[in-house]
Design an enzyme around this catalytic site. Structure first.
Site, PDB file in Angstrom:
ATOM      1  N   ASP A  88       6.401 -18.800  25.589  1.00  0.00           N
ATOM      2  CA  ASP A  88       5.393 -19.704  26.154  1.00  0.00           C
ATOM      3  C   ASP A  88       5.533 -19.703  27.672  1.00  0.00           C
ATOM      4  O   ASP A  88       6.645 -19.588  28.190  1.00  0.00           O
ATOM      5  CB  ASP A  88       5.562 -21.129  25.618  1.00  0.00           C
ATOM      6  CG  ASP A  88       4.225 -21.844  25.494  1.00  0.00           C
ATOM      7  OD1 ASP A  88       3.794 -22.126  24.359  1.00  0.00           O
ATOM      8  OD2 ASP A  88       3.589 -22.102  26.551  1.00  0.00           O
ATOM      9  N   LYS A  94      -7.966 -13.071  30.759  1.00  0.00           N
ATOM     10  CA  LYS A  94      -6.834 -12.164  30.945  1.00  0.00           C
ATOM     11  C   LYS A  94      -5.812 -12.286  29.816  1.00  0.00           C
ATOM     12  O   LYS A  94      -5.356 -11.289  29.270  1.00  0.00           O
ATOM     13  CB  LYS A  94      -6.136 -12.477  32.275  1.00  0.00           C
ATOM     14  CG  LYS A  94      -6.666 -11.673  33.440  1.00  0.00           C
ATOM     15  CD  LYS A  94      -6.159 -12.240  34.732  1.00  0.00           C
ATOM     16  CE  LYS A  94      -5.064 -11.458  35.372  1.00  0.00           C
ATOM     17  NZ  LYS A  94      -4.756 -12.006  36.728  1.00  0.00           N
ATOM     18  N   ASN A 118      -0.689  -6.417  24.943  1.00  0.00           N
ATOM     19  CA  ASN A 118       0.768  -6.294  25.059  1.00  0.00           C
ATOM     20  C   ASN A 118       1.470  -6.561  23.730  1.00  0.00           C
ATOM     21  O   ASN A 118       2.423  -5.866  23.365  1.00  0.00           O
ATOM     22  CB  ASN A 118       1.305  -7.247  26.132  1.00  0.00           C
ATOM     23  CG  ASN A 118       0.994  -6.740  27.527  1.00  0.00           C
ATOM     24  OD1 ASN A 118       0.947  -5.523  27.749  1.00  0.00           O
ATOM     25  ND2 ASN A 118       0.760  -7.648  28.470  1.00  0.00           N
ATOM     26  N   TYR A 137     -13.429 -17.758  27.018  1.00  0.00           N
ATOM     27  CA  TYR A 137     -12.686 -17.913  25.756  1.00  0.00           C
ATOM     28  C   TYR A 137     -13.360 -17.118  24.642  1.00  0.00           C
ATOM     29  O   TYR A 137     -12.708 -16.335  23.946  1.00  0.00           O
ATOM     30  CB  TYR A 137     -12.628 -19.393  25.409  1.00  0.00           C
ATOM     31  CG  TYR A 137     -11.767 -19.740  24.219  1.00  0.00           C
ATOM     32  CD1 TYR A 137     -10.389 -19.522  24.239  1.00  0.00           C
ATOM     33  CD2 TYR A 137     -12.321 -20.326  23.078  1.00  0.00           C
ATOM     34  CE1 TYR A 137      -9.601 -19.866  23.151  1.00  0.00           C
ATOM     35  CE2 TYR A 137     -11.535 -20.668  21.993  1.00  0.00           C
ATOM     36  CZ  TYR A 137     -10.173 -20.441  22.029  1.00  0.00           C
ATOM     37  OH  TYR A 137      -9.386 -20.788  20.937  1.00  0.00           O
ATOM     38  N   LYS A 153     -11.686 -13.792  23.212  1.00  0.00           N
ATOM     39  CA  LYS A 153     -11.209 -13.745  21.826  1.00  0.00           C
ATOM     40  C   LYS A 153     -11.958 -12.694  21.012  1.00  0.00           C
ATOM     41  O   LYS A 153     -11.413 -12.128  20.065  1.00  0.00           O
ATOM     42  CB  LYS A 153     -11.371 -15.133  21.186  1.00  0.00           C
ATOM     43  CG  LYS A 153     -10.358 -16.165  21.703  1.00  0.00           C
ATOM     44  CD  LYS A 153      -8.967 -15.873  21.153  1.00  0.00           C
ATOM     45  CE  LYS A 153      -8.005 -17.009  21.414  1.00  0.00           C
ATOM     46  NZ  LYS A 153      -6.680 -16.767  20.794  1.00  0.00           N
TER      47      LYS A 153
END
Ligand code: UDP
Length: 306
Positions: A32, A88, A96, A142, A146
């Site tokens: 986090d 991003k 990643n 968003y 997504k």
């Protein structure tokens, strides 16, 4: 013992997921960056638990068996505040973690969202619906972030044959929601407990369907343990107008609050309700906790917070 990575583990849903995974005797690594996650959500986790402060926008190399990607600002108030970062983290962050899954052949679950349906033109929403998103509106960071993350998941599956799963999470509520994230349930409960006005954006006729977090976590784990790619909707089909939600919360808190109507948000979806036939058939999953039951638990949680 499985080694499981939860990105966004200090967030609302992530922290509940970790609690369950630890109870089921797994070793959990929580990533986090604490942009919207909260330390207090994970403070009690000690055994078989490791916290790494890390932003998944940057690559990370840890050998794990499973990856849950829940890392992203997820409430409109938060992603309006950090729009570029939201795209991003949705795109680079997912990339990643997919690379990590590919390196160690780990199972991977992507937390997608009902927001990929935008302001939907079909109701209730099935997984086959492609959605109605304004690509240049304030929610696009968003929604499109997504959507692109779903694309990456699909291509990693096609190209590299990884064991990937996509769940589309509808509105979820419960303990560990952040007081300040601006969501309707936390806003209304806090306003009601303080006898302040409940702030409805628009006319209150827009609908949402709310799932209690324990039910949602059951669905996430069932999906991870299944053989399905998805996407699969996870949500509670109990649908309410926002005005009904306001009245219900005033009643359950015995509040003296009044309801006020403010300007509507741009591109605010007018109707939202999941069709969960797939989750029922394929995962044998459906929500067990009613909206009212969940609200009572959430109200007592917020009573202790204010
Ligand atoms: N909403 C509202 N008052 C608030 C917060 C939210 O009327 O104080 C409305 C918002 O406009 C939306 C619905 O409640 O129509 C759900 O908003 P939320 O931010 O919880 O989640 P969303 O489903 O929009 O992601």
């Amino acid at each position: 013992m499985k080694k499981i990575l939860v990105a966004g583990g200090a967030g609302f849903i992530g922290s509940h997921l970790i609690k369950r995974l630890l109870n089921e005797s797994n070793y959990v690594i929580c990533l986090d960056n604490f942009l919207t996650g909260q330390k207090e959500n994970i403070i009690d986790f000690k055994n078989n638990f490791k916290l790494i402060k890390h932003d998944i926008i940057n690559p990370i190399d840890i050998k794990v068996d499973e990856i849950y990607n829940l890392a992203c600002p997820a409430s409109p108030k938060q992603y309006f505040k950090y729009p570029i970062y939201t795209t991003k983290i949705s795109v680079f962050g997912t990339l990643n973690l997919l690379e990590l899954a590919a390196k160690y052949n780990a199972k991977y679950l992507q937390a997608s969202t009902s927001e990929i349906y935008g302001d939907p033109l079909i109701h209730p929403q099935t997984e086959e619906y492609f959605g109605n998103v304004n690509p240049i509106g304030p929610r696009a960071c968003y929604d499109e972030g997504k959507r692109c993350a779903e694309t990456l998941c699909s291509d990693f599956k096609r190209e590299k044959n990884l064991n990937i799963k996509i769940v589309r999470i509808f509105n979820t509520f419960g303990e560990n929601m952040s007081k300040n994230d601006g969501r309707v349930i936390s806003n209304f409960i806090i306003q009601a407990l303080k006898n302040e006005n409940l702030t409805i954006y628009g006319d209150g006729k827009q609908t949402r369907s709310f799932c209690y977090v324990d039910d949602l976590v059951n669905g996430l784990i069932k999906m991870m343990n299944s053989n399905y790619f998805g996407p699969i909707n996870l949500g509670n089909p109990e649908e309410y107008t926002i005005l009904e939600v306001a009245k219900k919360i005033i009643k359950l808190t015995n509040s003296k609050s009044k309801i006020i109507f403010l300007d509507a948000l741009q591109d605010d979806p007018k109707l939202r309700k999941p069709n969960i036939n797939k989750a029922k058939q394929l995962l044998n999953w459906s929500p067990e906790i009613s909206f009212e039951e969940g609200l009572k638990k959430t109200i007592s949680y917020f009573k202790g917070k204010i």
